[in-house]
Design a protein around this motif. Structure first.
Motif, short mmCIF file in Angstrom:
data_model
loop_
_atom_site.label_atom_id
_atom_site.label_comp_id
_atom_site.label_asym_id
_atom_site.label_seq_id
_atom_site.Cartn_x
_atom_site.Cartn_y
_atom_site.Cartn_z
N THR A 93 -60.53 3.36 0.05
CA THR A 93 -59.21 3.64 0.57
C THR A 93 -58.20 2.66 -0.01
O THR A 93 -58.50 1.47 -0.17
CB THR A 93 -59.21 3.56 2.12
OG1 THR A 93 -57.94 3.91 2.63
CG2 THR A 93 -59.58 2.17 2.60
N ASP A 94 -57.04 3.16 -0.36
CA ASP A 94 -55.99 2.34 -0.98
C ASP A 94 -56.50 1.60 -2.21
O ASP A 94 -56.14 0.45 -2.47
CB ASP A 94 -55.42 1.34 0.03
CG ASP A 94 -54.71 2.03 1.19
OD1 ASP A 94 -54.18 3.13 0.99
OD2 ASP A 94 -54.72 1.47 2.30
N GLY A 95 -57.38 2.28 -2.96
CA GLY A 95 -57.89 1.70 -4.19
C GLY A 95 -58.90 0.59 -4.00
O GLY A 95 -59.21 -0.14 -4.95
N PRO A 110 -59.15 -2.88 7.11
CA PRO A 110 -57.72 -3.17 6.93
C PRO A 110 -56.79 -1.97 6.97
O PRO A 110 -55.58 -2.13 7.11
CB PRO A 110 -57.68 -3.82 5.53
CG PRO A 110 -58.83 -3.20 4.82
CD PRO A 110 -59.90 -3.00 5.86
N ALA A 111 -57.33 -0.76 6.86
CA ALA A 111 -56.47 0.41 6.79
C ALA A 111 -55.86 0.79 8.14
O ALA A 111 -54.92 1.59 8.20
CB ALA A 111 -57.25 1.59 6.23
N LEU A 112 -56.40 0.22 9.23
CA LEU A 112 -55.91 0.56 10.56
C LEU A 112 -55.56 -0.71 11.33
O LEU A 112 -56.17 -1.76 11.14
CB LEU A 112 -56.98 1.33 11.34
CG LEU A 112 -57.44 2.68 10.77
CD1 LEU A 112 -58.58 3.23 11.62
CD2 LEU A 112 -56.29 3.67 10.70
N THR A 304 -70.23 6.64 0.22
CA THR A 304 -68.87 6.12 0.14
C THR A 304 -67.91 7.26 0.45
O THR A 304 -67.81 8.23 -0.31
CB THR A 304 -68.57 5.55 -1.26
OG1 THR A 304 -69.45 4.46 -1.53
CG2 THR A 304 -67.12 5.06 -1.34
N ASN A 305 -67.26 7.16 1.60
CA ASN A 305 -66.25 8.15 1.98
C ASN A 305 -64.95 7.83 1.27
O ASN A 305 -64.56 6.66 1.15
CB ASN A 305 -66.03 8.12 3.50
CG ASN A 305 -67.28 8.50 4.27
OD1 ASN A 305 -67.79 9.60 4.14
ND2 ASN A 305 -67.80 7.57 5.07
N ILE A 306 -64.27 8.86 0.80
CA ILE A 306 -63.07 8.68 0.00
C ILE A 306 -61.86 9.19 0.76
O ILE A 306 -61.80 10.37 1.13
CB ILE A 306 -63.19 9.40 -1.35
CG1 ILE A 306 -64.41 8.88 -2.12
CG2 ILE A 306 -61.93 9.23 -2.18
CD1 ILE A 306 -64.71 9.68 -3.38
N THR A 307 -60.89 8.30 1.02
CA THR A 307 -59.65 8.72 1.66
C THR A 307 -58.50 8.79 0.66
O THR A 307 -57.42 9.27 0.99
CB THR A 307 -59.27 7.77 2.82
OG1 THR A 307 -59.06 6.45 2.30
CG2 THR A 307 -60.37 7.74 3.87
N ASN A 363 -62.14 4.93 -12.62
CA ASN A 363 -61.03 4.35 -11.88
C ASN A 363 -61.50 3.67 -10.60
O ASN A 363 -60.95 2.65 -10.18
CB ASN A 363 -60.00 5.44 -11.53
CG ASN A 363 -59.24 5.94 -12.74
OD1 ASN A 363 -59.05 5.20 -13.71
ND2 ASN A 363 -58.81 7.19 -12.69
N MET A 364 -62.53 4.24 -9.97
CA MET A 364 -63.03 3.69 -8.71
C MET A 364 -63.92 2.48 -8.91
O MET A 364 -63.94 1.57 -8.07
CB MET A 364 -63.80 4.78 -7.96
CG MET A 364 -62.97 5.91 -7.41
SD MET A 364 -63.99 7.18 -6.59
CE MET A 364 -64.77 6.21 -5.29
#
Length: 452
Positions: A93-95, A110-112, A304-307, A363-364
């Motif tokens: 998430t967020d790279g 950190p995303a929440l 790995t879940n991708i948001t 990229n990931m």
């Protein structure tokens, strides 16, 4: 039980559903034939050769609480070959790659914000405590999740995950989908286990399918692959006949068709109009899944879940679950993309998909190098599972059809759970009981009359 326990049955479809039905019918004393259209048994659980290894065409995991699937493994004498372990889960998430494998990871996510995390945890807990799953079929999943988790958590976490699995179909999905997903994760606690472990079968599903075939043939079941059915119709003298693509016609007392509903309707022209409509109204979700054989694993995470935006649903690194010795010291990664049956991705070539998927991986994962890819293969399946729309359980087509002795069963009949091997085995055993209790007596009009 039928009056004549020695009736002849044909099971169309040699996946886990068809094989389990064939096993139970044979054990009930029937003469059983299995016909599989593909060159090999297994369906979604089939194996293939990837580079120099043979492993599953799609990713599978067995949970310690999967009692029905483990029961079949025990019958096949394979339960001692199961390996159980704990795995790690990550989010991209967020790279960034972020662990979500423990309570501490959750608190540090950190995303929440803190309130967002509290509401997310409350959502999962609330869903795990709900007993009446049917009540959740009356509310859209988006509405339910926004109400419990809040808009920010829905937009940041739930929406990307829903789109990854359901595409735009999430807009028509009921809240029972989330209940079923969370219910599977909490199954261990409900069964009294202290923790949920993930397991794999040494040798993969190729070994399971070989053992299943041997078991059935030892019981007298006839199995053949590469035989696609073209039409199923009644016979004036009773029973059913199946015409195969090669022109052969075979007769049986009863037939069980396990293919997806749209295909089943094409095979069975004598179904009533309401039945055809029920089957054709099911909204399916398909999958395009790439298998990669790599020199080294991508990460420590099994899932790995991708948001963030990506051309695939998630990253499934089997090397984080399976001993790499199973892969000759290499690593096996699945990159699934769940899409609608008419999605343009099905028309893309393997080369196009490879270029898109590997570009996203680069990229990931900064350390990923395309030279690490030893093999890349793509599996495409247009109808995998039904999208659980509002009031779905009330719209499921019956397994017993209006054509005497003809039964249709597939993933549409999994109404309160997600599609997995354990639920497939459970469905097979429930369906077999229904079939055996049916007493077909009334003949329908012959095809010649219907077409006149």
């Amino acid at each position: 039980m039928p009056d004549n326990p020695k009736q002849s049955w044909c099971v169309l479809g040699g996946g886990m559903l068809g094989l389990t039905i064939a096993l139970r019918l044979s054990q009930a004393g029937h003469r059983v034939t299995v016909k599989e259209a593909a060159p090999q048994l297994g369906g979604l659980a089939s194996a293939w050769k990837l580079g120099d290894i043979v492993w599953d065409r799609h990713y599978h995991v067995t949970l310690l609480s999967d009692s029905r699937a483990r029961g079949v493994l025990k019958e096949l004498g394979l339960d001692h070959k199961m390996v159980w372990t704990r795995t790690f889960t990550g989010f991209y998430t967020d790279g960034r790659h972020i662990s979500m494998s423990s309570s501490l990871d959750f608190l540090l996510f950190p995303a929440l914000g803190l309130i967002d995390k509290f509401r997310l945890g409350l959502t999962i807990f609330a869903a795990s405590r709900i007993q009446d799953w049917k009540a959740m079929e009356s509310e859209h999943v988006e509405s339910w999740l926004r109400r419990w988790s809040g808009n920010r958590t829905f937009e940041k976490i739930w929406l990307p995950l829903l789109r990854a699995k359901l595409g735009d179909g999430y807009r028509n999905t009921s809240a029972a989908f989330i209940w079923a997903t969370i219910n599977r994760l909490y199954a261990a606690r409900r069964s009294g286990l202290k923790t949920e472990l993930f397991g794999y079968l040494r040798g993969g599903y190729a070994q399971l399918l070989d053992r299943f075939k041997d078991k059935l043939e030892n019981l007298g079941v006839s199995i053949s692959c590469g035989e696609a059915a073209k039409q199923i119709r009644t016979r004036p003298e009773g029973g059913l006949e199946i015409e195969f693509a090669g022109g052969a016609v075979e007769h049986f007392d009863r037939v069980v068709a396990t293919m997806p509903s749209p295909l089943a309707v094409e095979l069975c022209p004598q179904l009533g109009a309401p039945e055809k409509l029920e089957h054709m109204s099911v909204q399916y979700q398909g999958i395009v899944c790439a298998s990669l054989l790599l020199k080294e694993p991508l990460s420590k995470y099994y899932v790995t879940n991708i948001t963030d935006v990506a051309p695939f649903t998630g990253v499934i690194d089997m090397s984080a679950l399976v001993d790499r010795a199973e892969f000759g010291g290499k690593a096996l990664v699945y990159l699934p993309k769940y899409v609608a049956p008419n999605d343009p991705l099905f028309s893309q070539s393997d080369a196009q998909i490879e270029e898109s998927f590997l570009g996203a991986l680069a990229n990931m994962y900064p350390d990923f190098n395309r030279s690490d890819v030893l093999a890349f293969q793509v599996s495409r399946v247009r109808q995998v599972f039904p999208i659980p729309t509002l009031h779905y359980s009330e719209m499921v087509p019956p397994m017993v059809t209006s054509v005497p002795g003809l039964y249709l069963v597939n993933s549409t009949h999994i109404v309160n759970a997600t599609l997995n091997v354990n639920e497939t085995v459970t469905l097979a055993e429930k369906a077999t009981k229904v079939f055996l209790e049916d007493q077909p007596q009334t003949a329908v009009q012959p095809m010649e009359t219907v077409l006149a």
